[in-house]
Design an enzyme around this catalytic site. Sequence first.
Site, PDB file in Angstrom:
ATOM      1  N   SER A  82      -2.456  -4.504  -7.770  1.00  0.00           N
ATOM      2  CA  SER A  82      -3.079  -4.963  -9.013  1.00  0.00           C
ATOM      3  C   SER A  82      -3.014  -3.898 -10.100  1.00  0.00           C
ATOM      4  CB  SER A  82      -4.539  -5.326  -8.767  1.00  0.00           C
ATOM      5  OG  SER A  82      -4.645  -6.296  -7.757  1.00  0.00           O
TER       6      SER A  82
HETATM    7  N1  SAH Z   1      -5.688  -4.898  -2.648  1.00  0.00           N
HETATM    8  C1  SAH Z   1      -4.263  -4.808  -2.710  1.00  0.00           C
HETATM    9  C2  SAH Z   1      -3.675  -5.953  -3.514  1.00  0.00           C
HETATM   10  C3  SAH Z   1      -2.698  -6.668  -2.666  1.00  0.00           C
HETATM   11  S1  SAH Z   1      -2.090  -8.214  -3.247  1.00  0.00           S
HETATM   12  C4  SAH Z   1      -3.796  -3.462  -3.243  1.00  0.00           C
HETATM   13  O1  SAH Z   1      -4.646  -2.636  -3.628  1.00  0.00           O
HETATM   14  O2  SAH Z   1      -2.590  -3.204  -3.248  1.00  0.00           O
HETATM   15  C5  SAH Z   1      -2.898  -9.311  -2.139  1.00  0.00           C
HETATM   16  C6  SAH Z   1      -2.652  -9.121  -0.666  1.00  0.00           C
HETATM   17  O3  SAH Z   1      -3.383 -10.134   0.017  1.00  0.00           O
HETATM   18  C7  SAH Z   1      -1.208  -9.282  -0.216  1.00  0.00           C
HETATM   19  O4  SAH Z   1      -0.803  -8.137   0.454  1.00  0.00           O
HETATM   20  C8  SAH Z   1      -1.233 -10.493   0.705  1.00  0.00           C
HETATM   21  O5  SAH Z   1      -0.340 -10.421   1.780  1.00  0.00           O
HETATM   22  C9  SAH Z   1      -2.676 -10.465   1.177  1.00  0.00           C
HETATM   23  N2  SAH Z   1      -3.192 -11.719   1.709  1.00  0.00           N
HETATM   24  C10 SAH Z   1      -3.024 -12.973   1.253  1.00  0.00           C
HETATM   25  N3  SAH Z   1      -3.677 -13.856   2.029  1.00  0.00           N
HETATM   26  C11 SAH Z   1      -4.281 -13.132   3.009  1.00  0.00           C
HETATM   27  C12 SAH Z   1      -5.104 -13.458   4.116  1.00  0.00           C
HETATM   28  N4  SAH Z   1      -5.451 -14.720   4.413  1.00  0.00           N
HETATM   29  N5  SAH Z   1      -5.546 -12.463   4.909  1.00  0.00           N
HETATM   30  C13 SAH Z   1      -5.209 -11.178   4.649  1.00  0.00           C
HETATM   31  N6  SAH Z   1      -4.442 -10.804   3.625  1.00  0.00           N
HETATM   32  C14 SAH Z   1      -3.986 -11.761   2.814  1.00  0.00           C
END
Ligand code: SAH
Length: 233
Positions: A82
Site C-alpha cells: 500500500s
Molecule cells: N499489508 C500488506 C499489503 C498487501 S496487499 C503490505 O504491507 O504489503 C493484500 C494482501 O492480502 C495480498 O498479499 C493478498 O495475497 C492477501 N490476501 C488476500 N486475501 C487474503 C486472505 N483471505 N487471507 C490472507 N491474505 C489474503
Amino acid sequence: MVVMINACQNLEQIKGSFKLVIDPRRIREKMVMHQIESRGITDNDLLRAMRTVPRHLFVDEALQSQAYEDHPLPIGHGQTISQPYIVALMTSILEVRPGMKVLEIGTGSGYQGAVLAEMGADVYTVERIKPLYQKARRLFSEMKYHYIKTKLDDGTMGWPENAPFERILVTAGGPDVPEPLMEQLTDPGILVIPVGETRRSQVLLKVTLEQGNINKERMGSVAFVDLVGKFGW
Ligand code: SAH
C-alpha cells in the site's frame, strides 16, 4: 566507441557514489513529513515507526528507488504494498498502543506488519499466497522482528487458536466484514477493513465493538486488492 565505454564507466561510478550518499533515513523523514504529517496524521508512535522501518527493503530491488513515493507498488502475484499514507491512515484509525495484540490479514510484503511491530504491538499476520508468506517471514527474521507471528492460510477465518485480538486490520478489500473476525475481536476492540459492493473500490470501515454494541464508521474511499477466501470474494 572508446569515449562511450568511458562514459558508461563514469555512469557506473556516479551511480555507485549516489548509493552511498542517499540516506534512507532522510528519505523516510521527508516521506513522513510531506505525505503523512501534512495530511493530518499525528500519532507519534506511528510516525516514529514509519521513520524507522526500511520500506525499501520490502520491495524488489528494481523498485527500491520508488519505495518512498506517494503510491502503491507491485510486490508480485498481482498484489501490492500500500501507499505509505494509506498504511498510516489505516494504522491511525486502528488506535494501536504498545503491547496490544493485533491481527493483520494480508501480510503481503510484510511492511504493515513491521510498522505495527515497531509500534510495540504483538503482531499476528496471515497471508494466503505462499511465496509472499515465505518472503515476508524471511524479511522479518533478517530484520530481527522475531516476535511477529506468521501463518499461511485463508485469513477471512481469522486465527482462532490465538484469538481474541484487541485490534484486527484487513489490508485487502472484501464484500463485507468476515464474521469469524468479528467473533475474534475483544470487547472493547477495533477492526479496520476496506469493504465494497464491487471489487473495484471500497470504503474504509472502522468497526468498533464496545459493551456488546457494534458501530460502523465510514472513513473514506480506497482501492485495495481483493480479499479472497471463504468470507471474501
Ligand atoms: N499489508 C500488506 C499489503 C498487501 S496487499 C503490505 O504491507 O504489503 C493484500 C494482501 O492480502 C495480498 O498479499 C493478498 O495475497 C492477501 N490476501 C488476500 N486475501 C487474503 C486472505 N483471505 N487471507 C490472507 N491474505 C489474503
